[in-house]
Design a protein around this motif. Structure first.
Motif, PDB file in Angstrom:
ATOM      1  N   PHE A 308     -13.680  -2.280  12.259  1.00  0.00           N
ATOM      2  CA  PHE A 308     -13.662  -3.742  12.356  1.00  0.00           C
ATOM      3  C   PHE A 308     -12.531  -4.331  11.500  1.00  0.00           C
ATOM      4  N   LYS A 309     -11.373  -3.682  11.510  1.00  0.00           N
ATOM      5  CA  LYS A 309     -10.283  -4.134  10.644  1.00  0.00           C
ATOM      6  C   LYS A 309      -9.724  -5.487  11.059  1.00  0.00           C
ATOM      7  N   ARG A 310     -10.018  -5.918  12.300  1.00  0.00           N
ATOM      8  CA  ARG A 310      -9.549  -7.229  12.755  1.00  0.00           C
ATOM      9  C   ARG A 310     -10.559  -8.338  12.489  1.00  0.00           C
ATOM     10  N   SER A 311     -11.698  -7.988  11.916  1.00  0.00           N
ATOM     11  CA  SER A 311     -12.731  -8.999  11.673  1.00  0.00           C
ATOM     12  C   SER A 311     -12.368  -9.811  10.435  1.00  0.00           C
ATOM     13  N   SER A 312     -13.109 -10.893  10.224  1.00  0.00           N
ATOM     14  CA  SER A 312     -12.901 -11.730   9.042  1.00  0.00           C
ATOM     15  C   SER A 312     -13.847 -11.354   7.908  1.00  0.00           C
ATOM     16  N   MET A 313     -14.597 -10.251   8.077  1.00  0.00           N
ATOM     17  CA  MET A 313     -15.545  -9.816   7.046  1.00  0.00           C
ATOM     18  C   MET A 313     -14.803  -9.325   5.799  1.00  0.00           C
ATOM     19  N   PRO A 314     -15.440  -9.425   4.623  1.00  0.00           N
ATOM     20  CA  PRO A 314     -14.841  -8.835   3.419  1.00  0.00           C
ATOM     21  C   PRO A 314     -14.589  -7.343   3.639  1.00  0.00           C
ATOM     22  N   HIS A 319      -7.217   4.173   0.981  1.00  0.00           N
ATOM     23  CA  HIS A 319      -5.803   4.539   1.107  1.00  0.00           C
ATOM     24  C   HIS A 319      -5.547   5.894   0.462  1.00  0.00           C
ATOM     25  N   ARG A 320      -4.811   6.726   1.185  1.00  0.00           N
ATOM     26  CA  ARG A 320      -4.304   7.994   0.640  1.00  0.00           C
ATOM     27  C   ARG A 320      -2.789   8.012   0.825  1.00  0.00           C
ATOM     28  N   ARG A 321      -2.065   8.291  -0.264  1.00  0.00           N
ATOM     29  CA  ARG A 321      -0.610   8.230  -0.205  1.00  0.00           C
ATOM     30  C   ARG A 321      -0.046   9.243   0.799  1.00  0.00           C
ATOM     31  N   GLU A 322      -0.674  10.441   0.888  1.00  0.00           N
ATOM     32  CA  GLU A 322      -0.147  11.448   1.812  1.00  0.00           C
ATOM     33  C   GLU A 322      -0.304  11.022   3.268  1.00  0.00           C
ATOM     34  N   ARG A 323      -1.227  10.107   3.535  1.00  0.00           N
ATOM     35  CA  ARG A 323      -1.435   9.607   4.893  1.00  0.00           C
ATOM     36  C   ARG A 323      -0.473   8.478   5.212  1.00  0.00           C
ATOM     37  N   SER A 324      -0.218   7.611   4.234  1.00  0.00           N
ATOM     38  CA  SER A 324       0.694   6.482   4.458  1.00  0.00           C
ATOM     39  C   SER A 324       1.100   5.875   3.131  1.00  0.00           C
ATOM     40  N   GLU A 325       2.335   5.413   3.040  1.00  0.00           N
ATOM     41  CA  GLU A 325       2.789   4.708   1.849  1.00  0.00           C
ATOM     42  C   GLU A 325       2.261   3.281   1.812  1.00  0.00           C
ATOM     43  N   HIS A 326       1.925   2.762   2.972  1.00  0.00           N
ATOM     44  CA  HIS A 326       1.633   1.339   3.084  1.00  0.00           C
ATOM     45  C   HIS A 326       0.147   1.082   3.349  1.00  0.00           C
ATOM     46  N   LEU A 327      -0.294  -0.072   2.924  1.00  0.00           N
ATOM     47  CA  LEU A 327      -1.663  -0.504   3.156  1.00  0.00           C
ATOM     48  C   LEU A 327      -1.770  -1.307   4.450  1.00  0.00           C
ATOM     49  N   LEU A 328      -2.945  -1.247   5.060  1.00  0.00           N
ATOM     50  CA  LEU A 328      -3.190  -2.057   6.254  1.00  0.00           C
ATOM     51  C   LEU A 328      -3.245  -3.548   5.930  1.00  0.00           C
ATOM     52  N   CYS A 329      -3.909  -3.862   4.813  1.00  0.00           N
ATOM     53  CA  CYS A 329      -4.224  -5.270   4.516  1.00  0.00           C
ATOM     54  C   CYS A 329      -3.262  -5.921   3.529  1.00  0.00           C
ATOM     55  N   ARG A 330      -2.316  -5.169   3.027  1.00  0.00           N
ATOM     56  CA  ARG A 330      -1.290  -5.712   2.152  1.00  0.00           C
ATOM     57  C   ARG A 330       0.040  -5.072   2.549  1.00  0.00           C
ATOM     58  N   GLY A 331       0.918  -5.887   3.046  1.00  0.00           N
ATOM     59  CA  GLY A 331       2.199  -5.380   3.541  1.00  0.00           C
ATOM     60  C   GLY A 331       2.718  -6.366   4.567  1.00  0.00           C
ATOM     61  N   GLU A 332       2.936  -5.865   5.773  1.00  0.00           N
ATOM     62  CA  GLU A 332       3.362  -6.771   6.831  1.00  0.00           C
ATOM     63  C   GLU A 332       2.304  -7.833   7.091  1.00  0.00           C
ATOM     64  N   GLU A 333       1.059  -7.434   6.944  1.00  0.00           N
ATOM     65  CA  GLU A 333      -0.041  -8.384   7.078  1.00  0.00           C
ATOM     66  C   GLU A 333      -0.683  -8.590   5.713  1.00  0.00           C
ATOM     67  N   ASP A 335      -4.127  -9.733   4.560  1.00  0.00           N
ATOM     68  CA  ASP A 335      -5.487 -10.060   5.003  1.00  0.00           C
ATOM     69  C   ASP A 335      -6.229 -10.742   3.862  1.00  0.00           C
ATOM     70  N   PRO A 336      -6.558 -12.039   4.009  1.00  0.00           N
ATOM     71  CA  PRO A 336      -7.238 -12.749   2.914  1.00  0.00           C
ATOM     72  C   PRO A 336      -8.662 -12.261   2.662  1.00  0.00           C
ATOM     73  N   SER A 337      -9.201 -11.468   3.588  1.00  0.00           N
ATOM     74  CA  SER A 337     -10.577 -10.986   3.405  1.00  0.00           C
ATOM     75  C   SER A 337     -10.638  -9.677   2.622  1.00  0.00           C
ATOM     76  N   LEU A 338      -9.493  -9.138   2.197  1.00  0.00           N
ATOM     77  CA  LEU A 338      -9.495  -7.887   1.434  1.00  0.00           C
ATOM     78  C   LEU A 338     -10.191  -8.105   0.095  1.00  0.00           C
ATOM     79  N   VAL A 351      -5.916  -7.760  -5.751  1.00  0.00           N
ATOM     80  CA  VAL A 351      -7.336  -7.414  -5.680  1.00  0.00           C
ATOM     81  C   VAL A 351      -7.560  -6.157  -6.518  1.00  0.00           C
ATOM     82  N   PRO A 352      -8.787  -5.886  -6.952  1.00  0.00           N
ATOM     83  CA  PRO A 352      -9.039  -4.683  -7.757  1.00  0.00           C
ATOM     84  C   PRO A 352      -8.705  -3.405  -6.991  1.00  0.00           C
ATOM     85  N   VAL A 353      -8.215  -2.414  -7.718  1.00  0.00           N
ATOM     86  CA  VAL A 353      -7.916  -1.100  -7.145  1.00  0.00           C
ATOM     87  C   VAL A 353      -8.793  -0.069  -7.857  1.00  0.00           C
ATOM     88  N   TYR A 354      -9.554   0.696  -7.073  1.00  0.00           N
ATOM     89  CA  TYR A 354     -10.465   1.699  -7.606  1.00  0.00           C
ATOM     90  C   TYR A 354      -9.995   3.093  -7.199  1.00  0.00           C
TER      91      TYR A 354
END
Length: 372
Positions: A308-314, A319-333, A335-338, A351-354
């Motif tokens: 549901f990455k296109r939803s407005s839900m929180p 994220h894993r660096r070996e999978r991608s350098e970039h985040l889905l919700c911070r970057g080109e897009e 997402d205020p719901s992150l 936002v907090p990073v765990y």
């Protein structure tokens, strides 16, 4: 409940009778509340309360002159002193063959099993155990001992009906919000007027939803498993919803359930002592996530979804660096719901990073944001 839980409850409730209060006239509502069914629930409010009592107590009775509600194993007894909640409590306590009664009203849409268990746990040494919230006492979803009868009768004979005055005469244990289970606000709602009912229908009390999102192969399901385990360990009721962009089937070709669905059943259920499964046909359109949760998840504290990455839900992004350098919700897009990011590498974000394995820390965040 699971078998082990049922066994514990039977031990706790062997000396308790369930009493359903049905002696009110429903004047403020303008119609009989015992027959009211909320459109999104399978039972009337009376039936929900009766089901809760029958699941927990060896004997159940109705306090109130309602022969229309009586059953062979659930007698309805006219109030000895009609016209008040105190009179209903007296009738139930006088008739019970056990030392204790647990009372429930017939206008509570979400009676909570956990509150019942909590009240039972604190009864030793007291005459009554009653929830107490910032809005006041909850005298009709509570425990009472036969020690209360003399004081009840003395008041009723003098036409004194205020339960709060009665509480001053007995040894009572109040359960305050910090001692009540999460979600108590929803559980202790009463429907007394048409406005109460309209407000409830408007709100539908949908539990909070947090979506776990990530690029494919990042570990969404692994983190979701850990979050569910941690939330359950803390005593919360958790729902899980997985999004599938394609058609799927949970039953196998040739099985009875598959045959019934193939025959055209719009809704097909499989029931067993342990589980209920449902296959419900969508009419070529996926329903909105909130509608699905409102319909099927009303008894939960929190719902965690996968996708549901296109939803407005929180959202919590994995994220894993070996999978991608970039985040889905911070970057080109952006997402205020992150809500937060769970990663195996360092990020400077708004936002907090765990740590990707810190399920406990993420649960702390979810509880603080949505369940406190």
């Amino acid at each position: 409940m699971q078998n082990s839980q049922l066994g514990k409850m039977k031990t706790l409730t062997a000396d308790v009778t369930g009493v359903l209060l049905a002696g009110g006239k429903s004047r403020r509502m303008g119609k009989d509340k015992t027959q009211m069914a909320l459109s999104w629930q399978r039972l009337t409010m009376f039936e929900r309360a009766l089901e809760l009592l029958q699941q927990n107590f060896p004997a159940v009775l109705i306090a109130g002159e309602r022969p229309d509600l009586a059953k062979p194993d659930v007698p309805a007894l006219p109030d000895i002193y009609p016209g008040s909640a105190l009179g209903g409590l007296y009738t139930g306590l006088k008739a019970a063959k056990t030392d204790w009664i647990f009372v429930a009203p017939c206008d509570m849409p979400y009676p909570d099993q956990r509150i019942v268990e909590r009240l039972l746990r604190y009864r030793n040494g007291y005459d009554a155990v009653v929830p107490r919230t910032p809005s006041g006492y909850e005298p009709v979803f509570a425990l009472y001992h036969k020690n209360c009868l003399p004081q009840m009768e003395a008041m009723l004979q003098q036409n004194q009906y205020r339960i709060y005055d009665f509480y001053q005469r007995i040894n009572i244990r109040y359960l305050d919000p910090l001692e009540l289970p999460t979600g108590w606000q929803r559980s202790l709602i009463n429907i007394n007027t048409p406005d109460d009912l309209a407000r409830l229908k408007e709100e539908r009390m949908t539990p909070p939803v947090v979506s776990i999102v990530a690029k494919s192969g990042t570990g969404k399901t692994t983190l979701l498993e850990k979050l569910i385990f941690e939330m359950k360990r803390r005593g919360y009721r958790v729902g899980a919803v997985k999004h599938d962009a394609h058609s799927f089937s949970i039953d196998h070709e040739g099985k009875d359930s598959w045959r019934l669905t193939e025959a055209g059943a719009d809704t097909m259920l499989i029931t067993s002592p342990a589980k209920v499964a449902m296959v419900k046909q969508n009419q070529n359109q996926e329903p909105a996530l909130l509608d699905t949760i409102s319909e099927y998840c009303q008894d939960l504290d929190i719902v965690l979804t996968e996708g549901f990455k296109r939803s407005s839900m929180p959202k919590i992004e994995v994220h894993r660096r070996e999978r991608s350098e970039h985040l889905l919700c911070r970057g080109e897009e952006h997402d205020p719901s992150l809500l937060a990011v769970a990663s195996d590498s360092h990020h400077e974000l708004d936002v907090p990073v765990y740590d990707i394995n810190d399920a406990a820390g993420l649960c702390d965040l979810i509880v603080k944001k949505f369940l406190s």
